[in-house]
Scaffold this motif. Structure first.
Motif, short mmCIF file in Angstrom:
data_model
loop_
_atom_site.label_atom_id
_atom_site.label_comp_id
_atom_site.label_asym_id
_atom_site.label_seq_id
_atom_site.Cartn_x
_atom_site.Cartn_y
_atom_site.Cartn_z
N SER A 165 6.63 -2.62 -7.57
CA SER A 165 5.73 -2.44 -6.42
C SER A 165 4.97 -3.71 -6.10
O SER A 165 4.69 -4.01 -4.92
CB SER A 165 4.72 -1.33 -6.71
OG SER A 165 5.42 -0.13 -6.91
N THR A 166 4.62 -4.46 -7.13
CA THR A 166 3.90 -5.72 -6.90
C THR A 166 4.80 -6.72 -6.17
O THR A 166 4.36 -7.39 -5.25
CB THR A 166 3.44 -6.34 -8.24
OG1 THR A 166 2.79 -5.35 -9.02
CG2 THR A 166 2.50 -7.51 -8.00
N ILE A 167 6.07 -6.81 -6.60
CA ILE A 167 6.96 -7.85 -6.05
C ILE A 167 7.08 -7.73 -4.54
O ILE A 167 6.87 -8.70 -3.80
CB ILE A 167 8.37 -7.77 -6.69
CG1 ILE A 167 8.29 -8.11 -8.18
CG2 ILE A 167 9.34 -8.72 -5.96
CD1 ILE A 167 9.63 -7.97 -8.93
N GLN A 168 7.38 -6.55 -4.02
CA GLN A 168 7.62 -6.43 -2.58
C GLN A 168 6.33 -6.66 -1.79
O GLN A 168 6.35 -7.20 -0.68
CB GLN A 168 8.28 -5.10 -2.22
CG GLN A 168 7.43 -3.85 -2.41
CD GLN A 168 8.23 -2.58 -2.14
OE1 GLN A 168 9.17 -2.26 -2.85
NE2 GLN A 168 7.86 -1.83 -1.11
N MET A 169 5.19 -6.30 -2.39
CA MET A 169 3.90 -6.57 -1.73
C MET A 169 3.65 -8.08 -1.64
O MET A 169 3.15 -8.57 -0.63
CB MET A 169 2.77 -5.86 -2.49
CG MET A 169 1.43 -5.97 -1.80
SD MET A 169 0.23 -4.77 -2.39
CE MET A 169 -0.43 -5.61 -3.82
N MET A 170 4.04 -8.82 -2.70
CA MET A 170 3.84 -10.28 -2.69
C MET A 170 4.69 -10.95 -1.62
O MET A 170 4.24 -11.87 -0.95
CB MET A 170 4.17 -10.88 -4.07
CG MET A 170 3.29 -10.40 -5.22
SD MET A 170 1.54 -10.77 -4.99
CE MET A 170 0.97 -9.29 -4.22
N VAL A 171 5.95 -10.50 -1.49
CA VAL A 171 6.84 -11.10 -0.48
C VAL A 171 6.24 -10.93 0.91
O VAL A 171 6.25 -11.85 1.74
CB VAL A 171 8.25 -10.48 -0.55
CG1 VAL A 171 9.13 -10.97 0.60
CG2 VAL A 171 8.92 -10.80 -1.89
N ALA A 172 5.65 -9.76 1.17
CA ALA A 172 5.09 -9.50 2.51
C ALA A 172 3.74 -10.20 2.72
O ALA A 172 3.46 -10.67 3.82
CB ALA A 172 4.93 -7.99 2.70
N LEU A 173 2.92 -10.28 1.68
CA LEU A 173 1.54 -10.75 1.89
C LEU A 173 1.32 -12.25 1.67
O LEU A 173 0.38 -12.82 2.22
CB LEU A 173 0.56 -9.96 1.00
CG LEU A 173 0.43 -8.47 1.29
CD1 LEU A 173 -0.75 -7.89 0.50
CD2 LEU A 173 0.26 -8.18 2.78
N GLU A 174 2.17 -12.90 0.85
CA GLU A 174 1.93 -14.32 0.58
C GLU A 174 1.90 -15.18 1.86
O GLU A 174 1.01 -16.02 2.01
CB GLU A 174 2.95 -14.85 -0.44
CG GLU A 174 2.87 -16.34 -0.70
CD GLU A 174 1.57 -16.79 -1.41
OE1 GLU A 174 0.74 -15.93 -1.76
OE2 GLU A 174 1.41 -18.01 -1.60
N PRO A 175 2.85 -14.98 2.81
CA PRO A 175 2.76 -15.79 4.03
C PRO A 175 1.47 -15.56 4.80
O PRO A 175 0.93 -16.49 5.42
CB PRO A 175 3.98 -15.34 4.86
CG PRO A 175 4.64 -14.25 4.11
CD PRO A 175 4.04 -14.11 2.77
N ILE A 176 0.95 -14.35 4.76
CA ILE A 176 -0.30 -14.03 5.47
C ILE A 176 -1.48 -14.67 4.73
O ILE A 176 -2.38 -15.25 5.34
CB ILE A 176 -0.48 -12.49 5.58
CG1 ILE A 176 0.75 -11.88 6.27
CG2 ILE A 176 -1.77 -12.15 6.31
CD1 ILE A 176 0.78 -10.36 6.26
N ARG A 177 -1.44 -14.61 3.40
CA ARG A 177 -2.50 -15.24 2.61
C ARG A 177 -2.53 -16.75 2.87
O ARG A 177 -3.61 -17.33 3.05
CB ARG A 177 -2.28 -14.98 1.12
CG ARG A 177 -3.43 -15.48 0.23
CD ARG A 177 -3.08 -15.40 -1.26
NE ARG A 177 -2.14 -16.42 -1.65
CZ ARG A 177 -2.49 -17.65 -2.03
NH1 ARG A 177 -3.74 -18.01 -2.07
NH2 ARG A 177 -1.55 -18.52 -2.37
#
Ligand code: A2P
Length: 352
Positions: free
Chosen positions: A129-141
């Motif tokens: 669950s963490t991995i897919q959240m990171m792929v989506a949120l890192e560019p926004i961060r």
């Protein structure tokens, strides 16, 4: 010519995908060893069309091995990976055994590949669950900064392993046949109570802790901080999670609410563009044509799918989105093999 690779837990839900992802990877493989419990020893599996006999995993199984891909449970990793490292192998571990060890990089290649350079023989693959959240949120961060993440997960049955997936199917059949459903695994193996997952929702993944969070929720909070900020307890981004098991076989969904740092700059259009440009992410966001990510469509794919991006109408700089990815691929086998590919490409594995 190439690397000798051992797959620990080769007969499991993730293990069978590890074999397939390794077959399709850029890693030159000279020999593959397929390891599991004594129950599977002697069984024949295949690698690139060639039969390979499954062996019982023992410390000696790692003699001569260069790379270990492990997904046989935390206690097996704790016992056997130090033995593999002692014999000169580099291990990518899909279990939670070493994730919070400060000496062990916790890596999503799209986010923190550089952490691989600090490895001491073991690299941890984050929770699915963490991995897919990171792929989506890192560019926004990276573009706007993140103040807060509030996530609710809709997690597939296969996250609990092949036997759990089989239990979901037999419960569903029993329900349709008007029989009583027998529940032995969900919400989590080894806990006191068991409940059916078919036609149900279970707001417990892993054990419930004294702090009132499930261990899965705890993992999402602290793994996010370790991956994005290199500090599992950093107060810089506030993270909170609710993890729910749903009667879907494969691919996790996540409803994610974020508040960005730079409120004046962020917009739905810009976030859509960031996702379009992001490695490993695919934008599926077209409300006019009812296009949005779904587990059925994500299953079997390596990417993370993002849609339903919309602003919080009452809180400027805050957004909602819906993120789906195959929990057995990007959430497990593909991220593990992808880490191994980067290790090889960056010369961080020695061939013996
Ligand atoms: P086996 O099939 O022999 O039990 P899943 O996550 O789908 O439940 O799969 C777990 C994987 O871990 C399987 O490949 C399983 O092998 C393996 N495994 C379980 N216990 C051990 C053990 N003690 N030593 C090595 N492999 C194990």
């Amino acid at each position: 010519e190439g690397y000798e690779v051992a797959i620990l837990g080769a007969t499991g839900a993730v293990g069978t995908r590890l074999i397939q992802q390794l077959e399709e990877s850029t890693i030159p493989v000279s020999k593959v060893r397929l390891l599991a419990s004594s129950r599977s020893a002697g069984k024949t599996l295949h690698f690139k069309g060639q039969p390979v006999t499954v062996e019982e995993a023992k410390p000696e199984s790692f003699e001569g091995v260069d790379i270990v891909l492990a997904s046989a449970g935390g206690s097996v990793s704790k016992k056997l990976l130090p033995e593999a490292v002692k014999r000169g192998a580099v291990c990518v571990d899909n279990t939670s055994a070493f994730r919070m060890d400060p000496d062990v990089p916790l890596v999503v290649p799209e986010v923190n590949e550089k952490a691989l350079y600090k490895h001491h023989g073991i690299i941890a693959n984050p929770n699915c669950s963490t991995i897919q959240m990171m792929v989506a949120l890192e560019p926004i961060r990276k573009a706007f900064g993140l103040k807060q993440i509030i996530v609710s997960t809709y997690q597939a049955a296969s996250g609990a392993g092949q036997s759990a997936l089989n239990e979901l199917y037999s419960e569903a059949q029993d329900y349709l046949d008007d029989k009583e459903m027998s529940a032995d695994i969900f919400p989590t193996k080894g806990d006191k109570e068991h409940y059916p997952l078919a036609f149900n929702l279970l707001p417990q993944i892993d054990v419930l802790e004294d702090n009132l969070y499930s261990h899965e929720e705890w993992k999402m909070i602290h793994e996010t901080k370790k991956i994005m900020l290199d500090d599992m307890d950093s107060p810089e981004i506030k993270v909170t999670a609710t993890c729910v098991r749903v009667p879907v076989p494969i691919s996790h969904g996540e409803s994610i609410y974020i508040e960005v740092e730079n409120k004046d700059d962020a917009s739905v259009e810009k976030i859509r563009q960031l996702i379009e440009d992001a490695p490993g992410a695919v934008l599926q966001d077209d409300p006019a044509h009812q296009v949005y990510p779904q587990p059925i469509n994500a299953t079997g794919k390596r990417e993370t799918f993002v849609g339903r991006i919309r602003p919080d109408l009452e809180n400027k700089g805050a957004f909602n989105m819906w993120v789906v990815s195959d929990n057995l691929l990007k959430g497990a086998a593909w991220n593990t093999v992808q880490i191994a590919e980067r290790l090889v490409a960056d010369n961080l594995v020695e061939v013996k």
